[in-house]
Design an enzyme around this catalytic site. Structure first.
Site, short mmCIF file in Angstrom:
data_model
loop_
_atom_site.label_atom_id
_atom_site.label_comp_id
_atom_site.label_asym_id
_atom_site.label_seq_id
_atom_site.Cartn_x
_atom_site.Cartn_y
_atom_site.Cartn_z
N CYS A 1 -1.33 9.72 2.36
CA CYS A 1 -1.17 9.06 1.06
C CYS A 1 -2.27 9.46 0.08
O CYS A 1 -2.09 9.36 -1.12
CB CYS A 1 -1.17 7.55 1.25
SG CYS A 1 -2.57 6.96 2.19
N PHE B 1 3.97 15.19 -0.12
CA PHE B 1 3.89 14.78 1.29
C PHE B 1 4.19 15.94 2.23
O PHE B 1 4.82 15.80 3.28
CB PHE B 1 4.81 13.58 1.57
CG PHE B 1 4.10 12.48 2.33
CD1 PHE B 1 2.95 11.90 1.83
CD2 PHE B 1 4.58 12.02 3.55
CE1 PHE B 1 2.28 10.89 2.51
CE2 PHE B 1 3.92 11.02 4.25
CZ PHE B 1 2.77 10.46 3.72
N GLU C 1 0.89 -1.18 0.00
CA GLU C 1 0.00 0.00 0.00
C GLU C 1 0.91 1.21 0.00
O GLU C 1 1.51 1.55 1.03
CB GLU C 1 -0.89 0.00 1.25
CG GLU C 1 -1.82 -1.19 1.35
CD GLU C 1 -3.01 -1.11 0.41
OE1 GLU C 1 -3.28 -0.02 -0.13
OE2 GLU C 1 -3.65 -2.14 0.18
P1 NAD Z 1 8.87 4.55 4.14
O1 NAD Z 1 8.65 3.68 2.98
O2 NAD Z 1 10.16 5.30 4.26
O3 NAD Z 1 8.73 3.73 5.52
C1 NAD Z 1 7.62 2.89 5.77
C2 NAD Z 1 8.06 1.76 6.70
O4 NAD Z 1 9.05 0.97 6.05
C3 NAD Z 1 8.71 2.22 8.01
O5 NAD Z 1 8.32 1.33 9.04
C4 NAD Z 1 10.19 2.10 7.72
O6 NAD Z 1 10.95 1.96 8.90
C5 NAD Z 1 10.23 0.85 6.88
N1 NAD Z 1 11.36 0.74 5.97
C6 NAD Z 1 12.07 1.74 5.40
N2 NAD Z 1 13.01 1.24 4.58
C7 NAD Z 1 12.89 -0.12 4.63
C8 NAD Z 1 13.57 -1.19 3.98
N3 NAD Z 1 14.56 -0.96 3.13
N4 NAD Z 1 13.17 -2.45 4.26
C9 NAD Z 1 12.16 -2.69 5.11
N5 NAD Z 1 11.49 -1.71 5.75
C10 NAD Z 1 11.84 -0.43 5.51
O7 NAD Z 1 7.64 5.52 4.16
P2 NAD Z 1 7.52 6.99 4.75
O8 NAD Z 1 8.13 7.93 3.79
O9 NAD Z 1 7.99 7.04 6.13
O10 NAD Z 1 5.92 7.11 4.73
C11 NAD Z 1 5.26 7.87 3.83
C12 NAD Z 1 4.89 7.10 2.59
O11 NAD Z 1 3.92 6.12 2.88
C13 NAD Z 1 4.26 8.00 1.54
O12 NAD Z 1 4.77 7.66 0.27
C14 NAD Z 1 2.79 7.65 1.62
O13 NAD Z 1 2.05 7.89 0.45
C15 NAD Z 1 2.83 6.21 1.97
N6 NAD Z 1 1.58 5.81 2.61
C16 NAD Z 1 0.74 4.95 1.93
C17 NAD Z 1 -0.48 4.59 2.50
C18 NAD Z 1 -1.45 3.66 1.81
O14 NAD Z 1 -2.31 3.11 2.47
N7 NAD Z 1 -1.34 3.45 0.51
C19 NAD Z 1 -0.82 5.09 3.75
C20 NAD Z 1 0.06 5.96 4.39
C21 NAD Z 1 1.27 6.29 3.81
#
Ligand code: NAD
Length: 488
Positions: free
Chosen positions: A289, A385, A255
């Protein structure tokens, strides 16, 4: 009404993880409150080596849980819903402080948390299969069975609901769950949920909370005992998780983000349209998001809409949402703020006009209005964002559709017009997982399927009818009175 005893017990998570009970972590980390820059909590921080013991304990606990009478399993979720409700004010304030939101945003997370638990309570009591037509003497059944252990990797922006929307239905379908919350929000995204479910009577070993970085997430995806990964986060990391899960032949739900379009047609009510744009783009500082990242406005009404948005941007109060009546709180951290600021500056350099905002004080980014935004500019092409209205103009409905679909994928889209038929005709052509006629793009309800095409995800949807599909798998079961006699 008497105030209940506080539920949250920081002593439980201070330098501790939740994994087969509260146990000392090998590392600890401070949680910084974005609005004040002060330490809100100190929790244990997981390392990759914490994953295998957790998945082993979860595997050991899962079979007994799946075999427990459905009414007993359902009762756990009803008690969890009650606890979220009873401690609503305390928990909403904590979520607000940890995520840097305004109080109504924290309250929204709590209301949804209650609903997720109520919906999950119904799942064990629902039919879980079908009787198939079969040959005489053989009963043939297709039934849903739990996956086993589900890993949840969740983000910082709405940590309680984006974690619980998986935890509750995954547990309800008979699985065990390992949560890897974002290390910036480990309480709302993990320890709070653990405390609620522990108090609600969830059997030991079924739920684990391991806040940590990429290494812990990757260990979870690679662990052979984990049957499915549910990841909510950025498209970049999601791509990486998808690749890793593929290598391990693991079910994965991604997601992700995207650049959502809100289309305002020329017959729209100007005040309502401006209000929808402001809400869709600036709510929770744009860290959603579903945020209305690209605002497509008919050129005839663009000046009037722009004027209204600039006035709103200049007057909306920005500050600490936990202590003041403000409309916007802080961004989560300096990295996120710098990323937003760099995108705004790059779009301005590429020709966009900065009409309001574009400045910040600490983590408080001013509501920002950019006009003249076009494809090729960073704030058009990519998810910002941050609290930025990107105004893009169009001449015809067909051009609006083309601009809206000029993205790598959108989770949500909106169309605003006095003519519902015309708005629906435009909406029907938009490439988005969720389309809202006469509403902005930030819409979610605990009962709707939630997901989108392109970089918004890999075709999975959480929520409502999607939950059984996500968190269980088909098993074909046949039963005969006696084994048949074969020719050899
Ligand atoms: P991110 O991808 O940086 O982090 C999300 C999670 O992944 C965190 O728990 C982080 O610690 C973990 N993570 C980071 N790198 C990783 C790796 N290499 N391997 C495994 N885990 C890892 O996301 P963010 O920037 O902190 O959050 C915002 C993003 O999330 C935006 O792009 C937003 O659109 C998206 N988002 C999507 C939804 C949805 O339901 N579609 C909802 C909320 C946020």
């Amino acid at each position: 009404m008497t105030t209940p005893q506080p539920l949250l017990d920081p002593a439980l998570w201070r330098e501790h993880l939740y994994s087969s009970g509260w146990r000392a972590a090998s590392q600890a980390a401070d949680v910084i409150e974005p609005a004040t820059g002060t330490v809100l909590a100190c929790t244990g921080r997981a390392v990759a080596a914490d994953v295998a013991p957790a998945t082993q304990a979860a595997t050991a606990a899962q079979a007994a849980w799946a075999a427990m009478p459905p009414r007993e399993r359902a009762a756990v979720f009803l008690r969890a819903a009650q606890l979220f409700q009873q401690h609503f004010d305390e928990l909403a304030l904590f979520v607000t402080r940890e995520t840097g939101g305004i109080l109504p945003k924290g309250q929204h997370e709590l209301r949804e948390a209650v609903a997720f638990c109520q919906i999950a309570a119904a799942m064990p009591l629902q039919a879980q299969g079908q009787v198939l037509p079969s040959t005489p003497g053989r009963m043939s059944i297709a039934r849903r069975v739990p996956l086993g252990v589900v890993g949840v990797i969740s983000p910082f922006n709405f940590p309680l609901i984006l974690t619980l929307r998986v935890v509750a239905p995954a547990l309800a379908a008979g699985n065990a769950v390992i949560i890897k919350p974002d290390p910036r929000t480990p309480v709302s995204g993990g320890f709070m949920i653990a405390q609620v479910f522990e108090a609600a009577g969830l059997p030991a070993g079924l739920l684990h909370v391991l806040p940590g970085g990429a290494d812990v997430g990757q260990a979870l995806v690679s662990d052979p005992a984990v049957a499915m990964i549910s990841f909510t986060g950025s498209a970049g990391v999601g791509r990486h998780i998808g690749e890793l899960a593929g290598r391990h032949l693991k079910k994965v739900s991604l997601e992700l983000g995207g650049s959502n379009a809100l289309v305002v047609l020329d017959d729209a009510d100007l005040d309502l349209a401006a209000s929808n744009i402001a809400w869709g783009a600036w709510l929770h500082q744009g860290q959603i998001c579903m945020a209305s990242n690209r605002v497509l406005v008919h050129e005839d009404i663009a000046p009037a809409i722009t004027e209204r948005l600039v006035a709103k941007a200049q007057h909306l109060p920005v500050g600490d949402g936990a202590t003041g009546q403000v409309a916007l709180g802080p961004l989560i951290d300096e990295r996120q703020r710098d990323r937003v600021h760099a995108a705004v500056q790059a779009s301005v350099k590429a020709g966009a006009q900065l009409l309001a905002g574009g400045t910040y004080d600490r983590l408080f980014y001013k509501p920002t209005v950019l006009a003249g935004v076009k494809p090729g500019m960073p704030t058009f092409d990519d998810e910002t964002f941050g609290p930025v209205v990107n105004l893009v103009t169009f001449k015809t409905d067909a051009e609006a559709v083309a601009l809206a679909n000029d993205s790598h994928g959108g989770l949500s889209a909106g169309v605003i017009s006095r003519s519902v038929g015309r708005a629906l005709a435009v909406g029907n052509q938009l490439r988005a997982g969720m389309v809202h006629i006469n509403d902005q793009t930030v819409n979610d309800d605990a009962v709707n399927p939630f997901g989108g095409p392109g970089i918004a995800g890999n075709g999975n949807s959480h929520g409502g009818p999607g939950d059984w599909e996500q968190f269980s798998t088909w098993q074909w079961l046949t039963v005969k009175d006696t084994p048949p006699q074969f020719p050899f």
